[in-house]
Design a protein around this motif. Structure first.
Motif, short mmCIF file in Angstrom:
data_model
loop_
_atom_site.label_atom_id
_atom_site.label_comp_id
_atom_site.label_asym_id
_atom_site.label_seq_id
_atom_site.Cartn_x
_atom_site.Cartn_y
_atom_site.Cartn_z
N ILE A 85 0.84 -1.20 0.00
CA ILE A 85 0.00 0.00 0.00
C ILE A 85 0.87 1.25 0.00
O ILE A 85 0.64 2.19 -0.77
N LEU A 86 1.89 1.27 0.85
CA LEU A 86 2.79 2.42 0.91
C LEU A 86 3.45 2.66 -0.44
O LEU A 86 3.47 3.79 -0.95
N ALA A 87 3.99 1.60 -1.04
CA ALA A 87 4.66 1.75 -2.34
C ALA A 87 3.68 2.21 -3.41
O ALA A 87 4.00 3.08 -4.23
N TYR A 88 2.48 1.67 -3.39
CA TYR A 88 1.49 2.02 -4.42
C TYR A 88 1.08 3.48 -4.31
O TYR A 88 1.00 4.19 -5.33
N VAL A 89 0.81 3.94 -3.11
CA VAL A 89 0.42 5.34 -2.94
C VAL A 89 1.57 6.27 -3.33
O VAL A 89 1.36 7.31 -3.97
N LEU A 90 2.79 5.89 -2.97
CA LEU A 90 3.95 6.71 -3.30
C LEU A 90 4.09 6.93 -4.81
O LEU A 90 4.28 8.05 -5.27
N ARG A 143 -8.98 1.82 -5.82
CA ARG A 143 -7.78 1.56 -6.62
C ARG A 143 -6.74 0.81 -5.81
O ARG A 143 -6.06 -0.08 -6.31
N ILE A 144 -6.60 1.18 -4.54
CA ILE A 144 -5.65 0.49 -3.67
C ILE A 144 -6.05 -0.97 -3.50
O ILE A 144 -5.22 -1.88 -3.60
N LEU A 145 -7.33 -1.20 -3.25
CA LEU A 145 -7.82 -2.56 -3.06
C LEU A 145 -7.55 -3.41 -4.30
O LEU A 145 -7.09 -4.55 -4.21
N THR A 146 -7.84 -2.86 -5.48
CA THR A 146 -7.66 -3.62 -6.72
C THR A 146 -6.19 -3.93 -6.98
O THR A 146 -5.85 -5.02 -7.46
N ALA A 147 -5.31 -2.98 -6.65
CA ALA A 147 -3.88 -3.19 -6.90
C ALA A 147 -3.25 -4.15 -5.91
O ALA A 147 -2.45 -5.02 -6.29
N VAL A 148 -3.59 -4.04 -4.65
CA VAL A 148 -2.92 -4.80 -3.60
C VAL A 148 -3.57 -6.16 -3.36
O VAL A 148 -2.89 -7.13 -3.00
N TRP A 149 -4.88 -6.25 -3.59
CA TRP A 149 -5.58 -7.53 -3.44
C TRP A 149 -6.30 -7.87 -4.75
O TRP A 149 -7.54 -7.94 -4.80
N GLY A 182 -12.42 10.00 1.00
CA GLY A 182 -12.26 8.73 0.29
C GLY A 182 -10.94 8.59 -0.44
O GLY A 182 -10.71 7.59 -1.13
N LEU A 183 -10.06 9.56 -0.31
CA LEU A 183 -8.74 9.53 -0.96
C LEU A 183 -7.65 9.37 0.09
O LEU A 183 -7.69 10.00 1.15
N TYR A 184 -6.65 8.58 -0.22
CA TYR A 184 -5.50 8.38 0.66
C TYR A 184 -4.28 9.04 0.01
O TYR A 184 -4.01 8.84 -1.17
N ARG A 185 -3.58 9.83 0.80
CA ARG A 185 -2.37 10.47 0.29
C ARG A 185 -1.35 10.61 1.40
O ARG A 185 -1.67 10.53 2.59
N LEU A 186 -0.11 10.85 0.99
CA LEU A 186 0.99 10.99 1.93
C LEU A 186 1.37 12.46 2.05
O LEU A 186 1.62 13.13 1.05
N VAL A 187 1.38 12.95 3.26
CA VAL A 187 1.75 14.34 3.53
C VAL A 187 2.98 14.29 4.42
O VAL A 187 2.89 14.13 5.64
N TRP A 188 4.14 14.44 3.82
CA TRP A 188 5.39 14.30 4.56
C TRP A 188 5.77 15.61 5.23
O TRP A 188 5.65 16.68 4.62
N PRO A 189 6.28 15.55 6.44
CA PRO A 189 6.76 16.77 7.08
C PRO A 189 8.01 17.28 6.39
O PRO A 189 8.83 16.50 5.90
N GLY A 190 8.14 18.59 6.32
CA GLY A 190 9.34 19.16 5.72
C GLY A 190 9.37 19.11 4.20
O GLY A 190 10.39 19.35 3.58
N GLY A 191 8.23 18.78 3.58
CA GLY A 191 8.18 18.80 2.12
C GLY A 191 8.98 17.70 1.46
O GLY A 191 9.53 17.89 0.38
N VAL A 192 9.06 16.54 2.08
CA VAL A 192 9.77 15.42 1.48
C VAL A 192 9.12 15.06 0.15
O VAL A 192 7.90 15.02 0.03
N ARG A 193 9.94 14.79 -0.87
CA ARG A 193 9.43 14.39 -2.18
C ARG A 193 10.07 13.07 -2.57
O ARG A 193 11.16 12.75 -2.12
N VAL A 194 9.40 12.34 -3.44
CA VAL A 194 9.93 11.07 -3.91
C VAL A 194 10.15 11.17 -5.41
O VAL A 194 9.71 12.12 -6.07
N ASP A 195 10.85 10.17 -6.00
CA ASP A 195 11.18 10.21 -7.41
C ASP A 195 9.96 10.37 -8.31
O ASP A 195 10.01 11.09 -9.30
N ALA A 196 8.87 9.68 -7.97
CA ALA A 196 7.68 9.77 -8.81
C ALA A 196 7.14 11.19 -8.85
O ALA A 196 6.72 11.69 -9.89
N GLN A 197 7.18 11.90 -7.71
CA GLN A 197 6.72 13.28 -7.68
C GLN A 197 7.67 14.18 -8.46
O GLN A 197 7.25 15.07 -9.19
N GLU A 198 8.97 13.95 -8.29
CA GLU A 198 9.94 14.75 -9.02
C GLU A 198 9.79 14.55 -10.53
O GLU A 198 9.91 15.48 -11.31
#
Length: 199
Positions: free
Chosen positions: A7-12, A25-31, A70-86
């Motif tokens: 789930i963490l990887a998929y949302v990221l 979407r999470i349910l369909t991807a993970v299960w 109904g939406l799940y998202r990641l809100v990182w402290p300090g404005g952390v970004r990941v490669d997909a966002q970049e």
């Protein structure tokens, strides 16, 4: 747990803009093997474990994984970004080619990751095409060929890239090299037609 990590990887990687991912979407991807309407309790427990793990405590309220409307998202402290966002942001700034080097999610072996790898690869190719065309339009023939050759290194039969290389060489009156390029690509299964200016 394994499913919590999925789930963490998929949302990221599937939510580069931070707008959120639908629960369905999470349910369909993970299960993928189970009907979504049978997973209510399982999903709730897995999400709870994940939120506590991300929070580093039993206090789920401190978790960067949030649910809104109904939406799940990641809100990182300090404005952390990941490669997909970049990468998504870079596409909008026409710099995607600098971030797309190397395999995307090459260490992620979940079923849903393959579709994202394909989409990322196509986005990368499209970015190269647009950058090459833009360079050609502003008479920067060296850069146009550079982007086109990057694309050809991945997709040797890409017709648009061959056209750009040939056209840029013709514009510089390098007809022998343009002819050599044309003869090379003419041997491909789908050879491009002669570009404008070829006589």
């Amino acid at each position: 747990s394994h499913k919590a990590r999925q789930i963490l990887a998929y949302v990221l990687v599937s939510d580069p803009t931070g707008r959120g991912v639908l629960r369905e979407r999470i349910l369909t991807a993970v299960w993928p093997e189970a009907p979504p309407d049978t997973l209510g309790h399982t999903f709730h427990v897995t999400i709870s474990h994940l939120r506590r793990a991300l929070a580093g405590s039993a206090q789920e309220a401190h978790s960067p994984l949030v649910q809104e409307g109904g939406l799940y998202r990641l809100v990182w402290p300090g404005g952390v970004r990941v490669d997909a966002q970049e990468f998504a942001a870079a596409l909008r700034r026409a710099r995607a080619v600098e971030l797309a080097r190397g395999g995307y999610l090459e260490d992620v072996h979940f079923e849903w990751a393959e579709a994202l790898r394909v989409r990322h690869r196509q986005d990368y190719f499209q970015a190269l095409r647009k950058l090459a065309q833009s360079a050609l339009a502003r008479w920067d023939y060296t850069q146009a060929r550079d982007f086109a050759h990057r694309l050809l290194a991945e997709e040797p039969a890409d017709e648009s890239a061959h056209r750009i290389v040939i056209q840029s060489l013709l514009e510089e009156d390098r007809r022998a090299e343009a002819l050599a390029q044309y003869r090379h690509c003419a041997q491909l299964p789908a050879a491009p037609a002669r570009p404008p200016g070829w006589r």
